[in-house]
Design a protein around this motif. Structure first.
Motif, PDB file in Angstrom:
ATOM      1  N   ARG A  61     -14.864  32.885 -15.557  1.00 44.55           N
ATOM      2  CA  ARG A  61     -13.913  32.963 -14.441  1.00 44.55           C
ATOM      3  C   ARG A  61     -12.841  34.024 -14.639  1.00 44.55           C
ATOM      4  N   GLY A 103     -11.501  18.671 -11.304  1.00 43.45           N
ATOM      5  CA  GLY A 103     -11.886  17.960 -10.080  1.00 43.45           C
ATOM      6  C   GLY A 103     -10.904  18.165  -8.938  1.00 43.45           C
ATOM      7  N   ARG A 104      -9.809  18.897  -9.190  1.00 43.64           N
ATOM      8  CA  ARG A 104      -8.757  18.993  -8.155  1.00 43.64           C
ATOM      9  C   ARG A 104      -9.241  19.712  -6.898  1.00 43.64           C
ATOM     10  N   THR A 105     -10.106  20.698  -7.052  1.00 36.44           N
ATOM     11  CA  THR A 105     -10.642  21.399  -5.877  1.00 36.44           C
ATOM     12  C   THR A 105     -11.360  20.405  -4.963  1.00 36.44           C
ATOM     13  N   VAL A 130     -18.937  24.235 -10.106  1.00 32.89           N
ATOM     14  CA  VAL A 130     -18.399  23.500 -11.251  1.00 32.89           C
ATOM     15  C   VAL A 130     -17.246  22.600 -10.825  1.00 32.89           C
ATOM     16  N   ALA A 131     -17.202  21.418 -11.411  1.00 38.89           N
ATOM     17  CA  ALA A 131     -16.011  20.573 -11.274  1.00 38.89           C
ATOM     18  C   ALA A 131     -15.407  20.465 -12.657  1.00 38.89           C
ATOM     19  N   SER A 132     -14.183  20.951 -12.791  1.00 38.50           N
ATOM     20  CA  SER A 132     -13.504  20.889 -14.087  1.00 38.50           C
ATOM     21  C   SER A 132     -12.461  19.775 -14.018  1.00 38.50           C
ATOM     22  N   ASP A 153     -20.386  22.568  -4.991  1.00 36.01           N
ATOM     23  CA  ASP A 153     -19.691  23.652  -5.700  1.00 36.01           C
ATOM     24  C   ASP A 153     -20.438  23.945  -7.004  1.00 36.01           C
TER      25      ASP A 153
HETATM   26  C1  R5P Z   1     -13.694  28.113  -8.834  1.00 33.18           C
HETATM   27  O1  R5P Z   1     -13.530  28.754  -7.830  1.00 33.18           O
HETATM   28  C2  R5P Z   1     -14.869  27.196  -8.994  1.00 33.18           C
HETATM   29  O2  R5P Z   1     -15.880  27.477  -8.087  1.00 33.18           O
HETATM   30  C3  R5P Z   1     -14.459  25.741  -8.888  1.00 33.18           C
HETATM   31  O3  R5P Z   1     -14.099  25.452  -7.558  1.00 33.18           O
HETATM   32  C4  R5P Z   1     -13.327  25.431  -9.799  1.00 33.18           C
HETATM   33  O4  R5P Z   1     -13.503  26.011 -11.049  1.00 33.18           O
HETATM   34  C5  R5P Z   1     -13.169  23.947  -9.958  1.00 33.18           C
HETATM   35  O5  R5P Z   1     -12.104  23.689 -10.816  1.00 33.18           O
HETATM   36  P1  R5P Z   1     -11.323  22.334 -10.729  1.00 33.18           P
HETATM   37  O6  R5P Z   1     -12.333  21.224 -10.756  1.00 33.18           O
HETATM   38  O7  R5P Z   1     -10.435  22.336 -11.935  1.00 33.18           O
HETATM   39  O8  R5P Z   1     -10.544  22.360  -9.456  1.00 33.18           O
END
Ligand code: R5P
Length: 295
Positions: A93, A223-225, A219-221, A217
């Protein structure tokens, strides 16, 4: 040229599926963590000329050291052609310096991998300003596969007529391809990231009331997105909100937050081992490794 798949114990189920799909033997990399944090690796003492190493880079920092050691050790033990199969490839990223002085991790992790492996195979890497995996691993073979078609088929079977939703513009590529393949409608939300744990997702003007929405999506890291997107969908009257991701990292309270936001089901591919795994990337990876072995 005979070939072997090597894997670590914490990714053994995927390793077994991959070895079975390839018809290659599978052996373990044994690992000992010393009290001071150093790692000792033990490889099979005689290796064939062609070796593939399966190592996903979720929680990547210690694993990068292990990869470096494993690749160097494998060459001493007979490997000539080495492939890294990293279903989740970390550090993709940070692909530009967003503020002056920031180190562009993608470039440097990529060149480290290119020094150690002839080929790097991954799934849905976060490539937005760089066009291909070949650019990430300069001078080597880079292969980017996608689990979006698999997840799309899974979603279509679980939620007939689902409205697919990309939580941000970057996810449109995966959502559009899954929607096209399954004949499903989709929409693309807009995301603003304000911090590690703070994002704002806004939906386009589209009718979601009463629809069964599924967020898709890479990736969920934290999860906030997905949490913010799910809240927005719920607020607009979506009948249900499910979530599907290629890489389910789900760090910290991600899963609990998704539930609290009204998410019904959480699905992921087995690129990262997790209880939400519902589709396997092993056949995809096997085809890419077989191509590498032939070519
Ligand atoms: C970033 O644009 C990726 O596509 C994911 O949306 C993002 O990395 C998800 O991260 P998080 O789960 O911390 O919101």
């Amino acid at each position: 040229m005979s070939a072997l798949l090597l894997a670590f114990d914490d990714e053994w189920p995927l390793a077994e599926r991959l070895a079975a799909a390839l018809g290659w033997p599978l052996q373990a990399v044994q690992r000992h963590r010393f009290p001071d944090g150093e790692t000792r690796l033990r490889l099979p003492p005689r290796l064939p000329a062609r070796v593939a190493l399966l190592r996903g880079l979720q929680q990547p920092n210690a694993k990068l050291t292990e990869l470096w050691l494993a690749a160097a050790g494998a060459r001493e033990l007979g490997a000539v052609q080495l492939a890294l199969v990293s279903p989740y490839l970390a550090y993709m990223r940070q692909d530009i310096a967003f503020t002056p002085g920031e180190v562009v991790s993608q470039r440097h992790v990529g060149s480290l991998l290119a020094q150690a492996f002839e080929c790097v195979i991954t799934i849905d890497p976060h490539l937005h300003r760089v066009r291909s995996m070949d650019e990430v691993v300069p001078g080597r073979r880079g292969v980017a596969l996608s689990a979006a078609p698999l997840l799309g088929a899974w979603i279509a079977a679980q939620v007939p007529g689902a409205l697919l939703v990309a939580p941000d513009e970057e996810a449109e590529q995966w959502v559009a391809s899954a929607a096209r393949a399954q004949g499903l409608p989709y929409l693309v939300a807009h995301k603003q990231r304000l911090g590690d744990h703070e994002v704002r997702v806004s939906l386009p003007h589209a009718d979601v009331a009463g629809r069964a929405a599924v967020l898709l999506d890479d990736v969920a890291s934290t999860g906030r997105t997905l949490v913010d997107a799910a809240k927005a969908l719920r607020a607009r009257g979506a009948a249900s909100v499910d979530v599907a991701v290629t890489h389910g990292l789900f760090v910290g309270d991600a899963l609990a937050s998704l539930q609290a936001a009204g998410v019904r089901e959480v699905w992921s591919s087995d690129s990262v081992p997790h209880a939400s795994n519902c589709v396997s990337v092993a056949p995809l990876l096997a085809r890419a490794l077989a191509d590498w072995a032939e070519g």
